[in-house]
Design a protein around this motif. Structure first.
Motif, PDB file in Angstrom:
ATOM      1  N   GLY A  37      -1.375   0.874  -9.259  1.00 11.33           N
ATOM      2  CA  GLY A  37      -0.111   1.494  -8.892  1.00 11.33           C
ATOM      3  C   GLY A  37       0.611   0.820  -7.753  1.00 11.33           C
ATOM      4  O   GLY A  37       1.679   1.270  -7.343  1.00 11.33           O
ATOM      5  N   GLY A 314       3.840   6.558  -3.260  1.00  9.38           N
ATOM      6  CA  GLY A 314       3.052   6.567  -4.468  1.00  9.38           C
ATOM      7  C   GLY A 314       1.576   6.538  -4.126  1.00  9.38           C
ATOM      8  O   GLY A 314       1.163   6.831  -3.005  1.00  9.38           O
ATOM      9  N   SER A 315       0.771   6.136  -5.079  1.00 14.31           N
ATOM     10  CA  SER A 315      -0.670   6.208  -4.888  1.00 14.31           C
ATOM     11  C   SER A 315      -1.267   4.993  -4.217  1.00 14.31           C
ATOM     12  O   SER A 315      -2.382   5.060  -3.699  1.00 14.31           O
ATOM     13  CB  SER A 315      -1.354   6.409  -6.252  1.00 14.31           C
ATOM     14  OG  SER A 315      -1.090   5.300  -7.100  1.00 14.31           O
TER      15      SER A 315
END
Length: 426
Positions: A37, A314-315
């Motif tokens: 990611g 995000g991750s």
């Protein structure tokens, strides 16, 4: 019967296998980031956030009390377990706000001190926001008649500026929570050290829910670093990731337009544990703070301001916002830019994307500076990051700013924007 391989052919075959393995591994080196990611991120668009900008103006202009916050910089925040938000400020103005016109006849609200008071509070304060988003109360030290800094000054004249804060268990695994506030400890100075000589990073502990100051502990001393310009103060940002809290900081070279960024890590829940801190030295995490090496070095178009902010977008992607010091001159106090990385220790890519946030109108706009961008994840929503920035008046050398800031209270209050991020395509 096949011929037995010779030593030479065996060596050549081994070499070819090694090269093939290397070529096979090269494209895979970047694959885990993308698969996990991690993708390059940049500022895509932004809009003014009137709600928070207006709330600080409302609270600052309210004369119900004249011993509370009317302006300040620093602007860090932490969400408390009961839904309140604690805002932390460095230098702070108090006292009464007067309607326009100001003494110069301008259509500006202005600040005066009541009898026996002072409109300027060195060196810090805190402001509480209710769960509904209304600012309600200022936390200072001293007394209502003679307020002082919430985090007290040092006996030798040094002072503390609060930076990042987080809520942690009182002890690892405990149910009781406390607030840990990272502090920059600075000693009095002159010339290039007018804003203080960097000395150490400290951690203050505040009780919950009452926010009583329980104590302050030094966690990263810098006396072993002879050059004050290369002493690193940690706490510009702190990001929890798994079992660690990554704490970012910067040096403060007086002759350079920008600073270099550094990172340390601490086991989650142990910010106040001096023995738990480890520092990135370019190859590994180690105990000795003086051996830390930059993860983002100043120079050319790169570098960070003395205050910057870091978050996880995000991750897997880490994002850093800072003033665009690489542009030099006044542009370095006008424009915000970003960097991204797939790990806190980098490598950091950028600068990518820019935004030039609005500044309040003034007859001398070239003296109005924007600085200290800070992201507030707890107040971000709908894919937009809430980003604050501070405003100040930086006039000609030798001209004091206090009078100018008192004559226009909009010149020393935080402002806010909402930022949307996008993939860089890398």
């Amino acid at each position: 019967m096949p011929k037995a391989p010779t030593l030479r052919t065996t060596a050549v075959a081994a070499l070819l296998l090694a090269v093939a393995a290397l070529l096979w591994a090269l494209p895979r080196a970047a694959a885990p980031d993308r698969a996990g990611g991690c993708a390059g991120r940049r500022i895509a668009s932004w809009s003014v956030d009137s709600r928070h900008t207006g709330e600080f103006a409302r609270y600052g202009d309210d004369n119900t009390r004249v011993d509370d916050w009317t302006g300040g910089d620093g602007t860090h925040s932490v969400r408390l377990p009961d839904g309140r938000t604690l805002w932390l400020f460095s230098d702070t103005f108090l006292d009464r706000i007067q309607p326009p016109p100001n003494p110069q006849g301008q259509n500006r609200r202005w600040r005066t001190a009541d009898a026996g008071g002072t409109p300027f509070l060195r060196h810090n304060s805190a402001v509480l926001m209710s769960p509904s988003g209304l600012l309600e109360r200022t936390l200072t030290g001293g007394t209502p008649a003679a307020p002082g800094p919430f985090f007290p000054d040092l006996p030798d004249g040094g002072w503390r500026w609060p930076v990042h804060a987080s809520v942690e268990p009182r002890t690892p695994g405990a149910r009781e929570k406390v607030v840990r506030v990272l502090l920059w400890n600075r000693a009095p100075g002159t010339g290039p050290w007018l804003f203080g000589v960097p000395r150490s990073t400290e951690v203050a502990t505040l009780s919950l829910p009452g926010l009583r100051l329980e104590g302050i502990e030094e966690t990263v001393g810098q006396s072993a670093v002879a050059d004050p310009g290369r002493r690193v103060l940690y706490g510009a940002a702190a990001v929890r990731d798994g079992g660690w809290t990554y704490v970012f900081g910067g040096d403060d070279p007086p002759s350079a337009p920008g600073s270099s960024a550094y990172v340390a890590r601490v086991p989650a829940g142990r910010l106040a544990d001096r023995g738990g801190w480890r520092f990135w030295d370019g190859a590994r995490w180690q105990r000795r703070a003086e051996r830390a090496r930059p993860v983002l070095r100043d120079g050319g178009r790169r570098g960070v301001g003395s205050a910057f902010t870091v978050l996880r977008d995000g991750s897997a992607t880490w994002v850093l916002f800072t003033m665009d010091t690489g542009r030099g001159g006044a542009a370095g106090l006008r424009t915000i830019t970003g960097y991204w990385a797939c790990s806190p220790q980098g490598p950091w890519h950028g600068p990518v994307g820019r935004l030039t946030p609005p500044r309040p109108p003034a007859p001398d706009p070239h003296h109005i500076a924007a600085y200290n961008p800070q992201v507030h994840p707890e107040l971000s929503a709908d894919g937009e990051l809430l980003l604050s920035y501070d405003i100040n008046w930086l006039g000609p050398p030798g001209v004091p700013a206090d009078t100018r800031l008192n004559d226009d209270v909009d010149l020393y209050r935080p402002r806010f924007v909402r930022v949307r991020m996008a993939d860089t395509g890398r």
